[in-house]
Design a protein around this motif. Structure first.
Motif, PDB file in Angstrom:
ATOM      1  N   PRO A  20       0.810  -1.225   0.000  1.00  0.00           N
ATOM      2  CA  PRO A  20       0.000   0.000   0.000  1.00  0.00           C
ATOM      3  C   PRO A  20       0.841   1.271   0.000  1.00  0.00           C
ATOM      4  O   PRO A  20       0.407   2.309  -0.519  1.00  0.00           O
ATOM      5  N   VAL A  21       2.048   1.213   0.573  1.00  0.00           N
ATOM      6  CA  VAL A  21       2.925   2.393   0.593  1.00  0.00           C
ATOM      7  C   VAL A  21       3.290   2.803  -0.831  1.00  0.00           C
ATOM      8  O   VAL A  21       3.172   3.973  -1.219  1.00  0.00           O
ATOM      9  N   PHE A  22       3.718   1.828  -1.641  1.00  0.00           N
ATOM     10  CA  PHE A  22       4.137   2.150  -3.004  1.00  0.00           C
ATOM     11  C   PHE A  22       2.945   2.415  -3.920  1.00  0.00           C
ATOM     12  O   PHE A  22       3.049   3.222  -4.850  1.00  0.00           O
ATOM     13  N   ASP A  23       1.829   1.773  -3.643  1.00  0.00           N
ATOM     14  CA  ASP A  23       0.625   2.100  -4.410  1.00  0.00           C
ATOM     15  C   ASP A  23       0.216   3.560  -4.178  1.00  0.00           C
ATOM     16  O   ASP A  23      -0.157   4.272  -5.119  1.00  0.00           O
ATOM     17  N   ALA A  24       0.295   3.995  -2.918  1.00  0.00           N
ATOM     18  CA  ALA A  24      -0.078   5.376  -2.600  1.00  0.00           C
ATOM     19  C   ALA A  24       0.881   6.374  -3.242  1.00  0.00           C
ATOM     20  O   ALA A  24       0.462   7.413  -3.764  1.00  0.00           O
ATOM     21  N   LEU A  25       2.178   6.054  -3.231  1.00  0.00           N
ATOM     22  CA  LEU A  25       3.159   6.933  -3.871  1.00  0.00           C
ATOM     23  C   LEU A  25       2.913   7.004  -5.376  1.00  0.00           C
ATOM     24  O   LEU A  25       3.023   8.060  -5.991  1.00  0.00           O
ATOM     25  N   ARG A  28      -0.097   9.179  -6.092  1.00  0.00           N
ATOM     26  CA  ARG A  28       0.133  10.595  -5.812  1.00  0.00           C
ATOM     27  C   ARG A  28       1.082  11.241  -6.818  1.00  0.00           C
ATOM     28  O   ARG A  28       0.873  12.374  -7.247  1.00  0.00           O
ATOM     29  N   HIS A  29       2.146  10.512  -7.179  1.00  0.00           N
ATOM     30  CA  HIS A  29       3.207  11.146  -7.969  1.00  0.00           C
ATOM     31  C   HIS A  29       3.414  10.564  -9.367  1.00  0.00           C
ATOM     32  O   HIS A  29       4.023  11.223 -10.218  1.00  0.00           O
ATOM     33  N   HIS A  30       2.920   9.359  -9.607  1.00  0.00           N
ATOM     34  CA  HIS A  30       3.168   8.706 -10.893  1.00  0.00           C
ATOM     35  C   HIS A  30       1.890   8.039 -11.409  1.00  0.00           C
ATOM     36  O   HIS A  30       1.875   6.828 -11.676  1.00  0.00           O
ATOM     37  N   GLN A 185      15.606   1.288   6.197  1.00  0.00           N
ATOM     38  CA  GLN A 185      14.590   0.376   5.666  1.00  0.00           C
ATOM     39  C   GLN A 185      13.377   1.149   5.157  1.00  0.00           C
ATOM     40  O   GLN A 185      12.941   2.117   5.784  1.00  0.00           O
ATOM     41  N   ALA A 186      12.849   0.705   4.035  1.00  0.00           N
ATOM     42  CA  ALA A 186      11.696   1.389   3.439  1.00  0.00           C
ATOM     43  C   ALA A 186      10.511   1.434   4.399  1.00  0.00           C
ATOM     44  O   ALA A 186       9.730   2.389   4.390  1.00  0.00           O
ATOM     45  N   SER A 187      10.389   0.421   5.244  1.00  0.00           N
ATOM     46  CA  SER A 187       9.266   0.359   6.185  1.00  0.00           C
ATOM     47  C   SER A 187       9.312   1.467   7.224  1.00  0.00           C
ATOM     48  O   SER A 187       8.324   1.717   7.913  1.00  0.00           O
ATOM     49  N   MET A 188      10.445   2.157   7.344  1.00  0.00           N
ATOM     50  CA  MET A 188      10.605   3.223   8.342  1.00  0.00           C
ATOM     51  C   MET A 188      10.111   4.575   7.843  1.00  0.00           C
ATOM     52  O   MET A 188      10.068   5.537   8.619  1.00  0.00           O
ATOM     53  N   ALA A 189       9.759   4.681   6.593  1.00  0.00           N
ATOM     54  CA  ALA A 189       9.542   5.988   5.973  1.00  0.00           C
ATOM     55  C   ALA A 189       8.583   6.879   6.751  1.00  0.00           C
ATOM     56  O   ALA A 189       8.846   8.067   6.948  1.00  0.00           O
ATOM     57  N   ASP A 190       7.473   6.342   7.219  1.00  0.00           N
ATOM     58  CA  ASP A 190       6.477   7.177   7.894  1.00  0.00           C
ATOM     59  C   ASP A 190       6.945   7.675   9.253  1.00  0.00           C
ATOM     60  O   ASP A 190       6.340   8.590   9.818  1.00  0.00           O
ATOM     61  N   ALA A 191       8.038   7.098   9.776  1.00  0.00           N
ATOM     62  CA  ALA A 191       8.581   7.597  11.043  1.00  0.00           C
ATOM     63  C   ALA A 191       9.122   9.003  10.882  1.00  0.00           C
ATOM     64  O   ALA A 191       9.186   9.774  11.853  1.00  0.00           O
ATOM     65  N   VAL A 201      16.068  14.198   7.744  1.00  0.00           N
ATOM     66  CA  VAL A 201      15.796  12.762   7.829  1.00  0.00           C
ATOM     67  C   VAL A 201      15.357  12.278   6.458  1.00  0.00           C
ATOM     68  O   VAL A 201      14.365  12.760   5.900  1.00  0.00           O
ATOM     69  N   LEU A 202      16.103  11.310   5.910  1.00  0.00           N
ATOM     70  CA  LEU A 202      15.825  10.805   4.564  1.00  0.00           C
ATOM     71  C   LEU A 202      15.266   9.393   4.612  1.00  0.00           C
ATOM     72  O   LEU A 202      15.730   8.561   5.397  1.00  0.00           O
ATOM     73  N   SER A 203      14.293   9.124   3.753  1.00  0.00           N
ATOM     74  CA  SER A 203      13.759   7.773   3.593  1.00  0.00           C
ATOM     75  C   SER A 203      13.782   7.428   2.113  1.00  0.00           C
ATOM     76  O   SER A 203      13.947   8.295   1.255  1.00  0.00           O
ATOM     77  N   SER A 204      13.593   6.158   1.808  1.00  0.00           N
ATOM     78  CA  SER A 204      13.866   5.694   0.448  1.00  0.00           C
ATOM     79  C   SER A 204      12.675   5.533  -0.500  1.00  0.00           C
ATOM     80  O   SER A 204      12.871   5.597  -1.727  1.00  0.00           O
ATOM     81  N   PRO A 205      11.454   5.268  -0.050  1.00  0.00           N
ATOM     82  CA  PRO A 205      10.401   4.910  -1.015  1.00  0.00           C
ATOM     83  C   PRO A 205      10.134   5.936  -2.104  1.00  0.00           C
ATOM     84  O   PRO A 205      10.017   5.572  -3.293  1.00  0.00           O
ATOM     85  N   GLY A 206      10.025   7.218  -1.754  1.00  0.00           N
ATOM     86  CA  GLY A 206       9.648   8.217  -2.747  1.00  0.00           C
ATOM     87  C   GLY A 206      10.674   8.390  -3.848  1.00  0.00           C
ATOM     88  O   GLY A 206      10.345   8.339  -5.047  1.00  0.00           O
ATOM     89  N   THR A 207      11.936   8.599  -3.468  1.00  0.00           N
ATOM     90  CA  THR A 207      12.975   8.798  -4.480  1.00  0.00           C
ATOM     91  C   THR A 207      13.282   7.505  -5.222  1.00  0.00           C
ATOM     92  O   THR A 207      13.610   7.523  -6.410  1.00  0.00           O
ATOM     93  N   GLY A 208      13.160   6.371  -4.532  1.00  0.00           N
ATOM     94  CA  GLY A 208      13.403   5.092  -5.195  1.00  0.00           C
ATOM     95  C   GLY A 208      12.374   4.795  -6.263  1.00  0.00           C
ATOM     96  O   GLY A 208      12.715   4.340  -7.361  1.00  0.00           O
TER      97      GLY A 208
END
Length: 221
Positions: A20-25, A28-30, A185-191, A201-208
């Motif tokens: 659901p995280v990547f589906d939402a991204l 929203r963006h793609h 870890q990608a699972s940490m993004a919402d933290a 603070v950088l997380s990976s899902p959006g830019t990845g």
């Protein structure tokens, strides 16, 4: 003549929480980007017990299957398996990306100290190796903070407790040297939305996902 539609992007996950995280991204963006989610929790379990190289052949088979099914690129969302997945790109003939590489490049761009926050020990070495690959200055200071108790909550299905534990660990990092914080870890993004620290603070899902969308030639609708 209009260009041919982009081939779908396959995503290799080691937890269903990423879907659901990547589906939402994507939404929203793609918009319009075709995603195919491949969830293989057993790969991380084995990699944690035996090391990432122990699952290299199994990862290769999953990636080959994705390409045979028509994927134009594959994005590995597991930091532990990222290097193993990337190494298969040449044999597959399509781009194979690790979700944390764009984040690592951004972290190392300014020459500031970096602190890696991880909840799984098997993620630490691949992340440190990646940061060194992306660094223009090998003398850049890179430290680590382990939040092993957070992973226990994750495995128990307590996502809120997991994110709170990660955010608390980030807030405990000393700010004097103004380090960049990397969520390994990608699972940490919402933290990142829960921290109170003034640090970046950088997380990976959006830019990845953005890098992977470009790799399949996706153009927003």
């Amino acid at each position: 003549m209009s260009p041919a539609p982009a081939r779908p992007l396959a995503l290799l996950h080691t937890s269903p929480v990423h879907v659901p995280v990547f589906d939402a991204l994507r939404d929203r963006h793609h918009p319009g980007l075709g995603l195919r989610h491949l969830v293989h929790e057993e790969l991380l379990d084995r990699a944690r017990a035996e090391g990432p190289d122990a699952v290299a052949d199994a990862v290769g088979r999953v990636l080959a299957g994705a390409v045979a099914d028509g994927a134009g690129a594959v994005l590995c969302t597991c930091s532990t398996l990222g290097a193993v997945a990337e190494a298969r790109a040449g044999a597959l003939g399509v781009p194979v990306l690790r979700v944390d590489r764009p984040m690592a490049a951004e972290a190392m761009r300014g020459g500031r100290p970096v602190v890696v926050v991880a909840a799984v020990r098997s993620t630490v070495r691949p992340t440190l190796d990646l940061l060194r690959e992306e660094s223009a200055d090998p003398a850049t200071c890179v430290g680590t903070v382990m939040v092993t108790e957070a992973w226990e909550r994750f495995e128990a299905g307590d996502r809120e407790g997991y994110l709170d534990a990660v955010a608390a660990a980030v807030d405990g990092i000393a700010t004097a040297e103004r380090p960049v914080v990397v969520l390994a870890q990608a699972s940490m993004a919402d933290a990142a939305e829960r921290v109170r620290t003034p640090l970046t603070v950088l997380s990976s899902p959006g830019t990845g996902l953005a890098a992977a969308a470009r790799a399949v030639g996706h153009r927003p609708e």
